[in-house]
Design a protein around this motif. Structure first.
Motif, mmCIF file in Angstrom:
data_model
loop_
_atom_site.group_PDB
_atom_site.id
_atom_site.type_symbol
_atom_site.label_atom_id
_atom_site.label_comp_id
_atom_site.label_asym_id
_atom_site.label_seq_id
_atom_site.Cartn_x
_atom_site.Cartn_y
_atom_site.Cartn_z
ATOM 1 N N TYR A 1 -6.734 -2.565 10.363
ATOM 2 C CA TYR A 1 -5.600 -2.571 9.807
ATOM 3 C C TYR A 1 -4.572 -3.137 10.741
ATOM 4 N N PRO B 1 -2.950 3.457 6.760
ATOM 5 C CA PRO B 1 -4.321 2.888 6.626
ATOM 6 C C PRO B 1 -5.328 3.714 6.039
ATOM 7 N N GLU B 2 -5.181 5.144 6.369
ATOM 8 C CA GLU B 2 -6.155 6.121 5.899
ATOM 9 C C GLU B 2 -6.344 6.248 4.318
ATOM 10 N N ASP C 1 0.858 -1.189 -0.102
ATOM 11 C CA ASP C 1 0.163 -0.155 -0.022
ATOM 12 C C ASP C 1 0.813 1.294 -0.057
ATOM 13 N N ASP C 2 1.909 1.267 0.571
ATOM 14 C CA ASP C 2 2.861 2.160 0.980
ATOM 15 C C ASP C 2 3.659 2.875 -0.299
ATOM 16 N N LEU D 1 -10.600 2.170 12.333
ATOM 17 C CA LEU D 1 -9.458 1.806 11.085
ATOM 18 C C LEU D 1 -8.259 1.040 11.684
ATOM 19 N N SER D 2 -7.696 1.513 13.039
ATOM 20 C CA SER D 2 -6.645 0.861 13.448
ATOM 21 C C SER D 2 -7.010 -0.279 13.881
ATOM 22 N N HIS E 1 -2.585 -6.482 9.460
ATOM 23 C CA HIS E 1 -1.890 -6.116 8.344
ATOM 24 C C HIS E 1 -0.567 -5.182 8.834
ATOM 25 N N SER E 2 -0.609 -4.269 9.808
ATOM 26 C CA SER E 2 0.401 -3.456 10.147
ATOM 27 C C SER E 2 1.453 -4.277 11.326
ATOM 28 N N ALA F 1 -4.732 3.988 2.323
ATOM 29 C CA ALA F 1 -4.743 2.949 1.693
ATOM 30 C C ALA F 1 -6.106 2.532 1.188
ATOM 31 N N ARG F 2 -7.066 3.156 2.115
ATOM 32 C CA ARG F 2 -8.574 3.054 1.608
ATOM 33 C C ARG F 2 -8.860 3.352 0.073
#
Ligand SMILES: [Zn+2]
Length: 266
Positions: free
Chosen positions: A259, A24-25, A16-17, A255-256, A262-263, A27-28
């Motif tokens: 994700y 994450p914000e 994503d990055d 959101l946290s 993932h993170s 990445a949506r």
């Protein structure tokens, strides 16, 4: 009337990055190459009107356009070629403080996009968290400095822009107009448009990760589908106004949670 789609980056799943803003914000709003390509195929099947992508023909623009915010490097590594395959061109709005940073286009890449027929516009310099809260002098600085730098890069005046985060206000538009912007996209899902000091203000329909190709293309072909996004947007706006910081905190928390797995991965 024009129908304008708002995309951001196209990144491989799990990376994503690699393009655009991290986290994450952001990445949506990032699609995978497969997702993006499916969207374009489906859109190509459902609309015949040519894409609106000419900054020199701002006054008579009708039809639809495809726009990309932030200036992530996927503009040049993935998106441009996918558009060109279909003989389309896009509008790319660049937050200029991030040019040459990891994950963002370099000056040379922006020049290349422009030379390949895509439109380069401003997305402010610093991408303020809430540009509508900036002072007048900050607003003028954000638009004029970014337009000046981009004009030097593409060797042409910059006449279009998009509002970072969609935080539109009349002052945001007035300052953009003072910087020479004639066409300003915000993020309100509407086909309606109006003018502020000679600057045309257009809405956009947001496309996000996980949106199906059918759904994306029906934004162009179905008034009902567009109405649904508008209604949702209005409800969200009302909720934000009422709940304000609470809404923000709850959303951040959710959101946290989403994700986390993932993170937490290595
Ligand atoms: Zn942005």
């Amino acid at each position: 009337m024009s129908i304008n789609l708002l995309y951001h980056d196209v990144t491989e799943s799990g990376a994503d990055d690699a393009s655009g803003f991290a986290g994450p914000e952001a990445a949506r709003y990032k699609l995978t190459p497969e997702e993006f390509s499916r969207h374009l195929d489906r859109i190509a099947n459902s609309v015949t009107a040519p894409a609106l992508a000419s900054a020199t023909d701002l006054s008579s623009g009708t039809g639809w356009s495809i726009t990309f915010d932030d200036g992530g490097v996927s503009a040049i590594t993935t998106i441009a070629a996918e558009l060109e395959l279909r003989n389309w061109r896009g509008w790319f709005f660049i937050a200029t403080d991030f040019i040459d940073q990891p994950g963002f286009c370099t000056q040379a890449q922006l020049r290349q996009l422009h030379q390949r027929g895509h439109v380069i516009g401003s997305h402010s310099c610093s991408h303020p968290e809430r540009i509508s809260s900036c002072s007048w002098s900050q607003l003028v600085d954000e638009w004029s400095r970014s337009c000046k730098l981009l004009a030097e890069i593409v060797e042409e005046p910059i006449k279009s822009g998009s509002v970072p985060g969609g935080f539109y206000s009349p002052d945001v538009a007035r300052a953009a107009s003072e910087a020479g912007i004639k066409l300003l996209f915000n993020s309100e899902p509407t086909t309606g448009e109006f003018e502020v000091q000679g600057c045309r203000i257009l809405g956009r329909y947001n496309v996000y990760r996980g949106m199906s190709a059918d759904d994306a293309s029906s934004l162009l072909s179905s008034p009902l589908r567009r109405w649904r996004q508008s209604a949702f947007w209005s409800a969200k706006k009302a909720a934000k106004t009422v709940a304000g910081p609470i809404y923000k905190a709850v959303r951040k928390h959710l959101l946290s949670q989403v994700y986390k797995p993932h993170s937490a991965a290595p």
